[in-house]
Design a protein around this motif. Structure first.
Motif, PDB file in Angstrom:
ATOM      1  N   ALA A 124       0.829  -1.152   0.062  1.00 16.13           N
ATOM      2  CA  ALA A 124      -0.021   0.017   0.061  1.00 16.13           C
ATOM      3  C   ALA A 124       0.788   1.395   0.107  1.00 16.13           C
ATOM      4  O   ALA A 124       0.540   2.279  -0.737  1.00 16.13           O
ATOM      5  CB  ALA A 124      -0.997  -0.033   1.064  1.00 16.13           C
ATOM      6  N   GLN A 125       1.739   1.283   0.961  1.00 15.44           N
ATOM      7  CA  GLN A 125       2.784   2.223   0.858  1.00 15.44           C
ATOM      8  C   GLN A 125       3.462   2.520  -0.576  1.00 15.44           C
ATOM      9  O   GLN A 125       3.917   3.547  -1.046  1.00 15.44           O
ATOM     10  CB  GLN A 125       4.001   2.093   1.879  1.00 15.44           C
ATOM     11  CG  GLN A 125       4.907   3.340   2.135  1.00 15.44           C
ATOM     12  CD  GLN A 125       5.726   2.955   3.458  1.00 15.44           C
ATOM     13  OE1 GLN A 125       6.819   2.300   3.237  1.00 15.44           O
ATOM     14  NE2 GLN A 125       5.395   3.280   4.509  1.00 15.44           N
ATOM     15  N   GLU A 126       3.723   1.599  -1.069  1.00 13.32           N
ATOM     16  CA  GLU A 126       4.724   1.604  -2.537  1.00 13.32           C
ATOM     17  C   GLU A 126       3.573   2.289  -3.590  1.00 13.32           C
ATOM     18  O   GLU A 126       4.015   2.954  -4.489  1.00 13.32           O
ATOM     19  CB  GLU A 126       5.194   0.264  -3.029  1.00 13.32           C
ATOM     20  CG  GLU A 126       6.300  -0.010  -2.104  1.00 13.32           C
ATOM     21  CD  GLU A 126       7.320   0.647  -2.069  1.00 13.32           C
ATOM     22  OE1 GLU A 126       7.586   1.587  -2.934  1.00 13.32           O
ATOM     23  OE2 GLU A 126       8.413   0.726  -1.018  1.00 13.32           O
ATOM     24  N   ILE A 127       2.344   1.700  -3.546  1.00  7.75           N
ATOM     25  CA  ILE A 127       1.468   2.235  -4.480  1.00  7.75           C
ATOM     26  C   ILE A 127       1.039   3.739  -4.015  1.00  7.75           C
ATOM     27  O   ILE A 127       0.955   4.627  -5.046  1.00  7.75           O
ATOM     28  CB  ILE A 127       0.117   1.555  -4.249  1.00  7.75           C
ATOM     29  CG1 ILE A 127       0.411  -0.028  -4.716  1.00  7.75           C
ATOM     30  CG2 ILE A 127      -1.151   2.322  -5.077  1.00  7.75           C
ATOM     31  CD1 ILE A 127      -1.033  -0.825  -4.495  1.00  7.75           C
ATOM     32  N   ASN A 128       1.158   4.069  -2.855  1.00  6.95           N
ATOM     33  CA  ASN A 128       0.983   5.774  -2.628  1.00  6.95           C
ATOM     34  C   ASN A 128       1.978   6.394  -3.180  1.00  6.95           C
ATOM     35  O   ASN A 128       1.844   7.480  -3.786  1.00  6.95           O
ATOM     36  CB  ASN A 128       0.789   5.755  -1.012  1.00  6.95           C
ATOM     37  CG  ASN A 128      -0.296   6.807  -0.769  1.00  6.95           C
ATOM     38  OD1 ASN A 128      -1.363   6.756  -1.006  1.00  6.95           O
ATOM     39  ND2 ASN A 128       0.028   7.777  -0.450  1.00  6.95           N
ATOM     40  N   ARG A 147      -6.511   3.603   4.091  1.00 10.85           N
ATOM     41  CA  ARG A 147      -5.507   2.746   4.599  1.00 10.85           C
ATOM     42  C   ARG A 147      -5.358   3.313   6.068  1.00 10.85           C
ATOM     43  O   ARG A 147      -5.046   2.542   7.052  1.00 10.85           O
ATOM     44  CB  ARG A 147      -4.101   3.197   4.045  1.00 10.85           C
ATOM     45  CG  ARG A 147      -2.903   2.542   4.345  1.00 10.85           C
ATOM     46  CD  ARG A 147      -1.779   2.719   3.831  1.00 10.85           C
ATOM     47  NE  ARG A 147      -0.442   2.489   4.686  1.00 10.85           N
ATOM     48  CZ  ARG A 147       0.673   3.143   4.322  1.00 10.85           C
ATOM     49  NH1 ARG A 147       0.761   4.169   3.461  1.00 10.85           N
ATOM     50  NH2 ARG A 147       1.733   2.956   5.201  1.00 10.85           N
ATOM     51  N   LEU A 148      -5.606   4.619   6.371  1.00 11.06           N
ATOM     52  CA  LEU A 148      -5.217   5.213   7.903  1.00 11.06           C
ATOM     53  C   LEU A 148      -6.528   5.600   8.425  1.00 11.06           C
ATOM     54  O   LEU A 148      -6.497   5.420   9.727  1.00 11.06           O
ATOM     55  CB  LEU A 148      -4.514   6.450   7.532  1.00 11.06           C
ATOM     56  CG  LEU A 148      -2.871   6.339   7.177  1.00 11.06           C
ATOM     57  CD1 LEU A 148      -2.340   7.720   7.153  1.00 11.06           C
ATOM     58  CD2 LEU A 148      -2.160   5.096   7.926  1.00 11.06           C
ATOM     59  N   GLY A 149      -7.467   6.073   7.785  1.00 13.61           N
ATOM     60  CA  GLY A 149      -8.463   6.579   8.485  1.00 13.61           C
ATOM     61  C   GLY A 149      -9.959   5.904   8.500  1.00 13.61           C
ATOM     62  O   GLY A 149     -10.715   5.874   9.689  1.00 13.61           O
ATOM     63  N   ALA A 150     -10.395   5.330   7.462  1.00 18.10           N
ATOM     64  CA  ALA A 150     -11.928   4.859   7.278  1.00 18.10           C
ATOM     65  C   ALA A 150     -11.788   3.601   8.446  1.00 18.10           C
ATOM     66  O   ALA A 150     -12.915   3.686   9.015  1.00 18.10           O
ATOM     67  CB  ALA A 150     -12.147   4.279   5.979  1.00 18.10           C
TER      68      ALA A 150
END
Length: 412
Positions: A124-128, A147-150
């Motif tokens: 997920a980090q790499e995609i971002n 990723r962080l909030g929902a």
């Protein structure tokens, strides 16, 4: 209103929502989880973050630079080579994670969810990062919210709905769900931006160079992550589980400064800063640098003050007196977090100039300072010394990076 300003405002709103969600979650965890579980949650976050660096090898630092310097038609080729280089690291790093559980640094029962979180967080980090390099900051922020909030709000609803959900397993599995969702959404947007999806042969020369360039950044990031991972374990050793829980809550909130600056400032300015320097457009480069400095000081400083002022009122709601009794530690951590954000200004200058070794030296000196301070803290059993060591290490980071970045002429 300028479209660039609108994008930044929307980005700020999304990041604010994401970090606001994390903030509310931390407060709910502080209220409803046991001291042991709060501390364990902090150790898991720190260990996953550290291991993500090992898993990725910081290959993105080379691939991002390559994507910024090639035509859009070659983007998929670069992503393909990065993926192959990273996959090779997976076969080395993932088995090493067993050491964590063999030594009981984390409970063995958490091994499955830990591995899943580690892999999903890295992807997920790499995609971002790819989306930011593609100048799709707004989309990156939307995905980052998933990723962080929902998922945080789902945890909160379940905590309020039924007491049986008030356990760390609920938090970890929903964290994984949010991370996986962000991957699926992110891949869709990345694919849509790629003009071609034709696979090519493995370029061993590219991969070797990627490892060579990334190694310096890998060591530098590892130094920083070593600080921000070992700090939890040292706090637990020096102050016990109660103080670890307090520290986890405080540091989770304090690091919001950089989390706000990444989408609103860094992700917008640094690609232009690097591109203008590489293209010899030094007048535009200077303008980018001034904008970067001004934005970090105003936005970063403002966020720090807001958190420091309003946090005590929120802590009262948790009914945990220990969070109010140690509020001075929050201010120390806010200062540390702000200094780290300031250090990113000369960091991007060094990155643009290709002075990768200087970044490594700066992070090494910072880790050295922190290590010495922690050795003193462990002998004196004084938690404050750990915090002072953190602040001192960030001052060292800022000073050394600034010296390396601005002591040479612009064209060097």
């Amino acid at each position: 209103m300028n479209s660039e300003i609108i994008k930044r405002l929307i980005n700020l709103g999304l990041r604010g929502l994401s970090m606001g969600s994390k903030f509310v979650l931390v407060i709910f965890l502080a209220k409803y989880l046991s001291v042991e579980d709060i501390g364990l949650y902090g150790l898991i976050i720190a260990t996953v973050s550290f291991s993500v660096v090992l898993l990725g090898g910081e290959i993105y630092t080379y691939s991002q630079r390559e994507m910024l310097s090639v035509d859009k038609s070659q983007w998929f080729w670069v992503i393909q080579q990065q993926s192959i280089a990273t996959l090779m690291l997976y076969f080395i790093v993932l088995p090493l994670q067993l050491v964590i559980f063999y030594n009981n640094w984390l409970p063995k029962s958490l091994l499955p969810i830990y591995v899943l979180l580690l892999i999903s967080e890295h992807i997920a980090q790499e995609i971002n990062r790819i989306l930011i390099t593609m100048q799709k900051q707004l989309i990156a922020s939307i995905i980052l919210f998933f990723r962080l909030g929902a998922w945080c709000w789902v945890v909160i609803i379940l905590f309020l709905y039924n007491e049986s959900y008030r356990q760390i397993d609920t938090v970890l599995w929903l964290w994984l769900t949010g991370s996986v969702m962000s991957i699926f959404i992110g891949v869709t947007f990345v694919v849509n931006e790629l003009p071609s999806l034709s696979f090519n042969k493995v370029d061993k020369t590219w991969i070797k160079k990627g490892y060579s360039v990334a190694f310096k950044f890998f060591c530098a990031t590892l130094c920083y992550r070593a600080i921000m991972t070992s700090d939890r374990y040292i706090i637990e050793y020096v102050g016990g589980k109660d103080m670890l829980a307090v520290y986890v809550v405080y540091v989770s909130i304090a690091m919001a400064i950089n989390s706000v600056l990444v989408p609103t400032v860094f992700s917008f300015v640094y690609p232009k800063l690097v591109a203008n320097y590489k293209q010899g457009k030094f007048s535009e480069y200077r303008g980018n640098l001034k904008e970067l400095i001004k934005s970090v000081v105003i936005i970063g400083g403002g966020v720090a003050v807001l958190i420091g002022v309003f946090a005590p009122f929120v802590f009262e709601w948790t009914d945990k007196v220990i969070l109010l009794e140690n509020i001075h530690l929050l201010w120390l951590l806010l200062l540390m977090s702000f200094l780290y954000s300031v250090s990113m200004v000369p960091h991007y200058v060094l990155y643009a100039k290709g002075l990768d070794k200087k970044i490594l030296y700066s992070h090494f000196f910072s880790l050295l300072f922190f290590t010495v301070g922690c050795l003193v803290a462990m002998k004196s059993t004084n938690v404050n010394i750990v915090l002072y060591s953190l602040i001192g290490s960030m001052v060292c980071l800022c000073a050394t990076k600034a010296w390396f970045a601005f002591s040479n002429k612009l064209e060097n």
